[in-house]
Design an enzyme around this catalytic site. Structure first.
Site, PDB file in Angstrom:
ATOM      1  N   THR A 136      41.577  25.491  77.698  1.00 20.27           N
ATOM      2  CA  THR A 136      40.678  26.204  78.904  1.00 20.27           C
ATOM      3  C   THR A 136      40.376  24.741  80.128  1.00 20.27           C
ATOM      4  OG1 THR A 136      38.734  25.443  77.448  1.00 20.27           O
ATOM      5  CG2 THR A 136      39.468  28.354  77.912  1.00 20.27           C
TER       6      THR A 136
ATOM      7  N   VAL B  23      43.770  19.485  81.827  1.00 15.65           N
ATOM      8  CA  VAL B  23      44.968  19.785  81.381  1.00 15.65           C
ATOM      9  C   VAL B  23      45.741  20.774  80.691  1.00 15.65           C
ATOM     10  CG1 VAL B  23      46.844  18.241  79.188  1.00 15.65           C
ATOM     11  CG2 VAL B  23      44.640  17.215  81.177  1.00 15.65           C
TER      12      VAL B  23
ATOM     13  N   ARG C 173      32.280  27.944  73.623  1.00 14.89           N
ATOM     14  CA  ARG C 173      31.645  28.493  74.440  1.00 14.89           C
ATOM     15  C   ARG C 173      32.633  29.490  75.571  1.00 14.89           C
ATOM     16  NH1 ARG C 173      30.591  23.009  74.440  1.00 14.89           N
ATOM     17  NH2 ARG C 173      32.470  22.136  75.432  1.00 14.89           N
TER      18      ARG C 173
ATOM     19  N   ARG D 180      47.333   6.336  69.889  1.00 16.35           N
ATOM     20  CA  ARG D 180      48.239   5.874  70.706  1.00 16.35           C
ATOM     21  C   ARG D 180      48.229   4.511  69.522  1.00 16.35           C
ATOM     22  NH1 ARG D 180      45.593   7.091  76.285  1.00 16.35           N
ATOM     23  NH2 ARG D 180      45.928   9.067  76.497  1.00 16.35           N
TER      24      ARG D 180
ATOM     25  N   CYS E 256      47.397   8.884  81.381  1.00 16.29           N
ATOM     26  CA  CYS E 256      48.589   8.961  82.126  1.00 16.29           C
ATOM     27  C   CYS E 256      48.689   7.705  83.568  1.00 16.29           C
ATOM     28  CB  CYS E 256      47.049   9.449  83.123  1.00 16.29           C
ATOM     29  SG  CYS E 256      45.494   9.328  83.506  1.00 16.29           S
TER      30      CYS E 256
ATOM     31  N   GLN F 201      42.907   6.265  91.017  1.00 21.83           N
ATOM     32  CA  GLN F 201      43.309   7.359  90.142  1.00 21.83           C
ATOM     33  C   GLN F 201      42.005   8.618  90.726  1.00 21.83           C
ATOM     34  OE1 GLN F 201      43.164   4.499  86.190  1.00 21.83           O
ATOM     35  NE2 GLN F 201      42.453   6.627  86.156  1.00 21.83           N
TER      36      GLN F 201
ATOM     37  N   GLY G  49      42.239  13.268  86.436  1.00 18.84           N
ATOM     38  CA  GLY G  49      41.763  11.800  85.209  1.00 18.84           C
ATOM     39  C   GLY G  49      40.327  12.247  83.785  1.00 18.84           C
TER      40      GLY G  49
ATOM     41  N   HIS H  54      47.998  10.634  90.400  1.00 18.38           N
ATOM     42  CA  HIS H  54      47.195   8.883  90.259  1.00 18.38           C
ATOM     43  C   HIS H  54      47.748   8.411  91.400  1.00 18.38           C
ATOM     44  CE1 HIS H  54      44.255   9.912  87.474  1.00 18.38           C
ATOM     45  NE2 HIS H  54      45.387   9.602  86.862  1.00 18.38           N
TER      46      HIS H  54
HETATM   47  P1  A2P Z   1      35.713  24.732  76.685  1.00 15.84           P
HETATM   48  O1  A2P Z   1      36.374  24.983  77.693  1.00 15.84           O
HETATM   49  O2  A2P Z   1      35.170  25.332  75.181  1.00 15.84           O
HETATM   50  O3  A2P Z   1      34.201  23.355  77.123  1.00 15.84           O
HETATM   51  P2  A2P Z   1      38.307  18.961  80.186  1.00 15.84           P
HETATM   52  O4  A2P Z   1      39.049  17.709  80.092  1.00 15.84           O
HETATM   53  O5  A2P Z   1      38.864  19.917  81.397  1.00 15.84           O
HETATM   54  O6  A2P Z   1      37.120  18.686  80.503  1.00 15.84           O
HETATM   55  O7  A2P Z   1      39.005  19.836  79.386  1.00 15.84           O
HETATM   56  C1  A2P Z   1      38.313  19.763  77.712  1.00 15.84           C
HETATM   57  C2  A2P Z   1      38.768  20.576  76.832  1.00 15.84           C
HETATM   58  O8  A2P Z   1      38.476  21.030  75.562  1.00 15.84           O
HETATM   59  C3  A2P Z   1      38.231  22.307  77.194  1.00 15.84           C
HETATM   60  O9  A2P Z   1      39.749  23.458  77.114  1.00 15.84           O
HETATM   61  C4  A2P Z   1      37.274  22.048  76.195  1.00 15.84           C
HETATM   62  O10 A2P Z   1      36.842  23.639  75.826  1.00 15.84           O
HETATM   63  C5  A2P Z   1      38.025  21.925  75.133  1.00 15.84           C
HETATM   64  N1  A2P Z   1      36.536  21.622  74.076  1.00 15.84           N
HETATM   65  C6  A2P Z   1      35.664  20.643  74.282  1.00 15.84           C
HETATM   66  N2  A2P Z   1      34.736  20.554  73.014  1.00 15.84           N
HETATM   67  C7  A2P Z   1      34.871  21.431  72.394  1.00 15.84           C
HETATM   68  C8  A2P Z   1      34.765  21.562  70.770  1.00 15.84           C
HETATM   69  N3  A2P Z   1      34.078  20.932  70.414  1.00 15.84           N
HETATM   70  N4  A2P Z   1      35.708  22.896  70.504  1.00 15.84           N
HETATM   71  C9  A2P Z   1      37.087  23.235  70.521  1.00 15.84           C
HETATM   72  N5  A2P Z   1      36.974  22.570  71.874  1.00 15.84           N
HETATM   73  C10 A2P Z   1      36.648  21.785  72.835  1.00 15.84           C
END
Ligand code: A2P
Length: 334
Positions: free
Chosen positions: A12, A15, A40, A100, A129, A156, A160, A243
């Site tokens: 979600t 990326v 969530r 990495r 990136c 940037q 990011g 970027h």
């Molecule tokens: P969620 O949308 O449910 O919070 P970004 O890089 O755009 O901030 O997105 C971070 C991604 O990592 C989102 O898909 C977010 O899901 C996911 N994420 C963040 N915390 C967790 C977690 N504890 N377990 C699984 N996915 C996570």
């Protein structure tokens, strides 16, 4: 060979959404796509090849039956779930910085070191990136006339720092124009009509921030050239998703702008945008949504009378070649 089951961890996120799009647009052969995120997002659905796929909550059990897991949920999630992923037999392609610099983990840009993929022991890392966008165009130059030194300044985009930072840039800009007070909560400083030094932690020993040091270390690892000298200044600018970077490159032997232009004209993953007559050069607005890195402003470094240095300016989509596209290209190599 049967088609792989692919999972996206962080589906979600900024990326994650692009990973889904890249898999679809590149017609990636797969049996099933599983979308994983935090609790969530449970109940959400996302579209892939005309079908709605339900987002599942990430747990240690999520990797059962998965062949390739594309991680983009931040370094702590990558570290926490790497063992479960590898133990389930899935190959982890990780967008975070967690693995990495691990000597057992290949760090791969398919245009540069595709063969490194073969050395993996369950995890393959996607580079930072800014590193990808700087060095994909530099590799074919390096192969013809070894680059001994690189000085890079980055401009940037918000992407990011994730989807929330992109929203904060939009909201902060709207508030600024409406003359409303706005307190940033994702990034440490006001972003609209401003720019600031990258907010990664500063290394007390060198005075460089971690984003800058990634450019130093990752370039050496990907080029397999520990001698290349790199100095970086990383700055966040109020651009949404691509970027830009100013590069000064010093080679072993003299090199002309015409030679660099000729090399870049045939470089994979690169498009030359270099029109001094119209003053038209790489811009983030043109790079956004593009798989190719735009390269231009190719000119001699007037400060180096030896003729071994050239300057250029590049722009690349941080979410695509800087992250999702590169990860999907790695998956294609598998
Ligand atoms: P969620 O949308 O449910 O919070 P970004 O890089 O755009 O901030 O997105 C971070 C991604 O990592 C989102 O898909 C977010 O899901 C996911 N994420 C963040 N915390 C967790 C977690 N504890 N377990 C699984 N996915 C996570």
């Amino acid at each position: 060979m049967s088609l792989p089951v692919v999972a996206i961890v962080g589906a979600t996120g900024a990326v994650g959404v692009e990973l889904i799009r890249c898999l679809e647009e590149r017609n990636f052969p797969l049996k099933q796509l599983r979308l994983l995120a935090s609790a969530r997002s449970k109940g959400k659905t996302m579209r892939f090849r005309g079908q709605e796929i339900a987002v599942e909550e990430l747990t240690e059990e999520s990797f059962r039956g998965v062949d390739i897991a594309l991680f983009s949920a931040g370094g702590s999630i990558s570290k926490a779930y790497a063992d479960a992923c590898v133990a389930a037999g899935a190959v982890m392609i990780d967008n975070s910085s967690a693995f990495r610099m691990d000597p057992d983990t290949p760090l791969v840009i398919p245009e540069i070191n595709p063969d490194a993929v073969k050395q993996h022991k369950g995890i393959i890392a996607n580079p930072n990136c800014s590193t990808i966008i700087a060095i994909t165009p530099l590799w074919p130059i390096h192969r013809q006339n070894r680059i001994t030194r690189l000085i890079v300044s980055t401009y940037q985009a918000a992407s990011g720092a994730g989807a929330a930072a992109m929203e904060e840039l939009e909201e902060g800009t709207r508030a600024y124009l409406d003359r409303r007070p706005f307190t940033p909560s994702v990034l440490p400083h006001p972003y609209a009509f401003n720019l600031f030094s990258h907010n990664a932690r500063i290394d007390p020993e060198t005075g460089y921030n971690e984003e800058e040091l990634k450019l130093v270390k990752e370039t050496r690892k990907i080029f397999a050239d520990p001698a290349i000298r790199v100095a970086a200044t990383c700055v966040r600018v109020p651009v949404l998703r691509a970027h830009s970077e100013a590069l000064t490159v010093e080679c072993e032997r003299p090199i002309t702008p015409a030679e660099v232009r000729a090399i870049l004209e045939t470089a994979p993953g690169v498009r030359v945008v270099d029109d001094p007559v119209r003053n038209y050069f790489p811009m983030p607005i043109d790079a956004s949504g593009q798989g190719d890195i735009l390269a231009g402003r190719i000119r001699a470094d007037l400060s180096d009378p030896s003729g071994r240095s050239v300057c250029l300016f590049v722009a690349g989509d941080q979410l695509l070649k800087g992250a999702a596209l590169n990860a999907v290209q790695i998956a294609e190599l598998l």
